[in-house]
Design an enzyme around this catalytic site. Structure first.
Site, PDB file in Angstrom:
ATOM      1  N   GLY A  77       2.633   6.435   5.110  1.00 15.93           N
ATOM      2  CA  GLY A  77       1.678   6.319   6.206  1.00 15.93           C
ATOM      3  C   GLY A  77       1.827   7.431   7.228  1.00 15.93           C
ATOM      4  O   GLY A  77       0.838   8.062   7.627  1.00 15.93           O
ATOM      5  N   PHE A  90       0.848  -1.191   0.000  1.00 12.20           N
ATOM      6  CA  PHE A  90       0.000   0.000   0.000  1.00 12.20           C
ATOM      7  C   PHE A  90       0.884   1.241   0.000  1.00 12.20           C
ATOM      8  O   PHE A  90       1.710   1.431   0.903  1.00 12.20           O
ATOM      9  CB  PHE A  90      -0.918  -0.003   1.229  1.00 12.20           C
ATOM     10  CG  PHE A  90      -1.859  -1.179   1.277  1.00 12.20           C
ATOM     11  CD1 PHE A  90      -3.082  -1.128   0.627  1.00 12.20           C
ATOM     12  CD2 PHE A  90      -1.513  -2.341   1.952  1.00 12.20           C
ATOM     13  CE1 PHE A  90      -3.956  -2.216   0.651  1.00 12.20           C
ATOM     14  CE2 PHE A  90      -2.371  -3.435   1.987  1.00 12.20           C
ATOM     15  CZ  PHE A  90      -3.599  -3.372   1.334  1.00 12.20           C
ATOM     16  N   VAL A 128       2.477  -1.740   4.409  1.00 14.38           N
ATOM     17  CA  VAL A 128       2.114  -0.326   4.278  1.00 14.38           C
ATOM     18  C   VAL A 128       3.389   0.496   4.313  1.00 14.38           C
ATOM     19  O   VAL A 128       4.173   0.382   5.268  1.00 14.38           O
ATOM     20  CB  VAL A 128       1.183   0.094   5.435  1.00 14.38           C
ATOM     21  CG1 VAL A 128       0.810   1.567   5.322  1.00 14.38           C
ATOM     22  CG2 VAL A 128      -0.065  -0.785   5.464  1.00 14.38           C
ATOM     23  N   CYS A 129       3.587   1.338   3.322  1.00 14.73           N
ATOM     24  CA  CYS A 129       4.803   2.171   3.294  1.00 14.73           C
ATOM     25  C   CYS A 129       4.810   3.105   4.493  1.00 14.73           C
ATOM     26  O   CYS A 129       3.886   3.895   4.692  1.00 14.73           O
ATOM     27  CB  CYS A 129       4.873   2.993   2.010  1.00 14.73           C
ATOM     28  SG  CYS A 129       6.252   4.167   2.036  1.00 14.73           S
ATOM     29  N   ILE A 130       5.879   3.033   5.282  1.00 16.83           N
ATOM     30  CA  ILE A 130       5.912   3.790   6.531  1.00 16.83           C
ATOM     31  C   ILE A 130       5.972   5.302   6.273  1.00 16.83           C
ATOM     32  O   ILE A 130       5.278   6.065   6.945  1.00 16.83           O
ATOM     33  CB  ILE A 130       7.075   3.309   7.437  1.00 16.83           C
ATOM     34  CG1 ILE A 130       6.994   3.978   8.811  1.00 16.83           C
ATOM     35  CG2 ILE A 130       8.432   3.521   6.799  1.00 16.83           C
ATOM     36  CD1 ILE A 130       7.861   3.304   9.851  1.00 16.83           C
TER      37      ILE A 130
END
Lengths: 96, 126, 130, 126, 96, 130
Positions: free
Chosen positions: C82, C39, C77-79
């Site tokens: 995010g 994501f 999820v890409c930190i």
């Protein structure tokens, strides 16, 4: 062979031209989501020269009440066919 | 097609420019129209660009069985939203003749769009 | 084949998420493996803990969780994407001096390297964008 | 303009189609390119459509003083991302001659775009 | 008089045509964000006939390195001028 | 004059939020009143409690809160648009059986009627969209 996937309508987006520029002579183009508007007879002129390589996703046509109204020459496939297209292509590129 | 003198005026013009299922723009625009109408405002709806696809008959459920926006269109008369207009050129571009439409709509020429904007004190574009 | 999906659209706002989930189910039906969903961009909003769609709408967060539970699909999820959008797990939230997270397992915050890795090591990467 | 035989090949082609400041697409695309390069992958960057605007010289801070993406472009050589290409037609459309560019870039014709797609096993479109 | 606000580049979006269709003879058009690409000499032909009514936001031009490169006839204003345009117009309509 | 802004774009993802905040400051400098900002569509993400942008980026959530504190601007978030995107206050979260909210005061969940009301009762409504 690359599968290009386009989800924008030519009615308000010029992104389809980017996809066409990026297509090699054997590449295929699949219209999904709002992109299926491009499969209608009044719109398909934007995709000239893609005979046998222009696809539209049946489920997205059905949801929009557009099934059975595609231009001649547009290959209508269901989501299983979409998976098959990704199997057959070396890779896919999405245009949005 | 109506000429300009027959165009509706009202309190709010909601312009719907996105088709069904592809995004929330259409649904959230229709929700704004319904709420305004429920509050007693006179609301006109203008479908233009890919948004005219919202009017197509035979729409079905979405990719994950969502019910789509057609039920909302059918509720409009209950809220006394009776002014539905659509840009003729865009209907033609999608091949949407009268026999292909789910609800009755007034087809208007491009010149009517500017007139509609002028006749409503508030315009919300979706 | 081993598939990865890249989801760049937020839930509900655009069909990207619905299309990705529909495609995910179809590829599994055809006997492929969906190993990774990454994501990125507004796609990170799919991981929001509190998604509360109306009853007659599909719960997209639960649909992703089901893929994880039934098929072992990793939900990455890409930190960076995010953080700037307010999606933090418990640990990141407390690192920023806030109580509680907005993202929970099986979604996991991870670096962009995982996207590159999935793109190069899986047989196919398919992108769904707004 | 290079002819097709001189085009780079590599592991990853990142296509940047959005201009600076207007959205996160450009920044998040560049981040993906930098991370891939840091992991030792050979990365090529292709600017097309409004994305060629990313190359303009004299870019300044954004509406709320954000620093923009030009500093990221200037970092590319440190990560050994040296293959920057841009579609000639789009540069011309925005009037971006060589003297208007912040970083050196290889101008390619439309035919090169398909060739670049074919020469990279992974293509990420932003 | 209505102030129309457009934030899309004509290079990849056809939304500018919707805005033009919606403009009355005295209405004004302000280009902001990605829309300022439309103010360049190579692009301004899309906005023919708007002499004296086509504006572009200076701050967005500056941020993109495009200040001083607009076509003749485009009126460049800063954000205070943007506020003034909204004062002078009866209402505004945003196109995106 | 009394102004309202309608923000339809998520923070950072698109310039809409930056443009709206820049416009807000300018209209206040010119002596107008910014009475209401209404967040709709992806604009509701502006209200996320945990936004954690990098230090060199403006904190857009704090910028909205400052407008509220210094000028009394109401920050209204459409409840329907918020729920389906995971933006709930404490009360809505517990109504959905979840602990903790993802949205805090001075952002307030409210109905779409407030948008219609602002549009018709304020002198100007300006929309910033993605």
């Amino acid at each position: 062979m690359i599968l290009h996937i386009l989800n924008r309508s030519p009615l308000d987006s010029r992104v389809y031209r980017q996809a066409l520029t990026a297509m090699g002579p054997d590449d295929r183009l699949l219209l999904i989501e709002e992109g299926v508007q491009g499969a209608l007879p009044q719109m398909v002129r934007h995709f000239e020269g893609l005979d046998g390589r222009l696809f539209a996703l049946r489920e997205d046509l059905i949801a929009r009440g557009l099934e059975g109204r595609c231009a001649d020459g547009v290959l209508v496939i269901d989501v299983e066919g979409f998976v098959t297209l990704t199997e057959e292509a070396d890779k896919s590129v999405s245009w949005f | 097609m109506s000429d300009e003198s027959n165009l509706p005026s009202g309190d709010l013009l909601v312009v719907l420019r996105h088709g069904p299922h592809g995004s929330l723009w259409l649904r959230e625009g229709l929700e704004a129209a319904l709420v305004a109408a429920a509050l007693g405002q006179r609301v006109s709806l203008l479908f233009m660009g890919p948004g005219v696809a919202a009017l197509a008959a035979n729409q079905q459920r979405g990719p994950l069985e969502q019910k789509g926006t057609l039920p909302m269109l059918e509720m409009l008369p209950l809220y006394e939203v009776e002014q539905l207009l659509a840009v003729e050129d865009d209907l033609v571009a999608l091949g949407l003749g009268a026999e292909c439409l789910a609800v009755p709509v007034e087809r208007v020429g491009p010149a009517a769009v500017a007139a509609l904007m002028a006749r409503h004190p508030l315009v919300l574009n979706f | 084949m081993r598939y990865a999906l890249l989801v760049q659209g937020g839930p509900y706002s655009h069909q990207a998420t619905h299309s990705a989930l529909r495609f995910a189910e179809a590829l599994i039906r055809r006997g492929h493996h969906l190993e990774t969903v990454f994501f990125y961009h507004d796609g990170v909003y799919n991981a929001a803990r509190l998604l509360a769609p109306p009853q007659d709408e599909p719960h997209l967060g639960d649909a992703w969780r089901r893929l994880h539970d039934e098929h072992g699909t990793r939900l990455q999820v890409c930190i960076a994407a995010g953080l700037r959008r307010g999606l933090l797990d418990e640990r990141e939230a407390s690192r920023h001096g806030k109580a509680g997270g907005s993202l929970e397992a099986p979604f996991e915050l991870t670096g962009l390297g995982q996207l590159v890795d999935a793109g190069l090591s899986h047989d196919r990467l398919i992108t769904f964008a707004p």
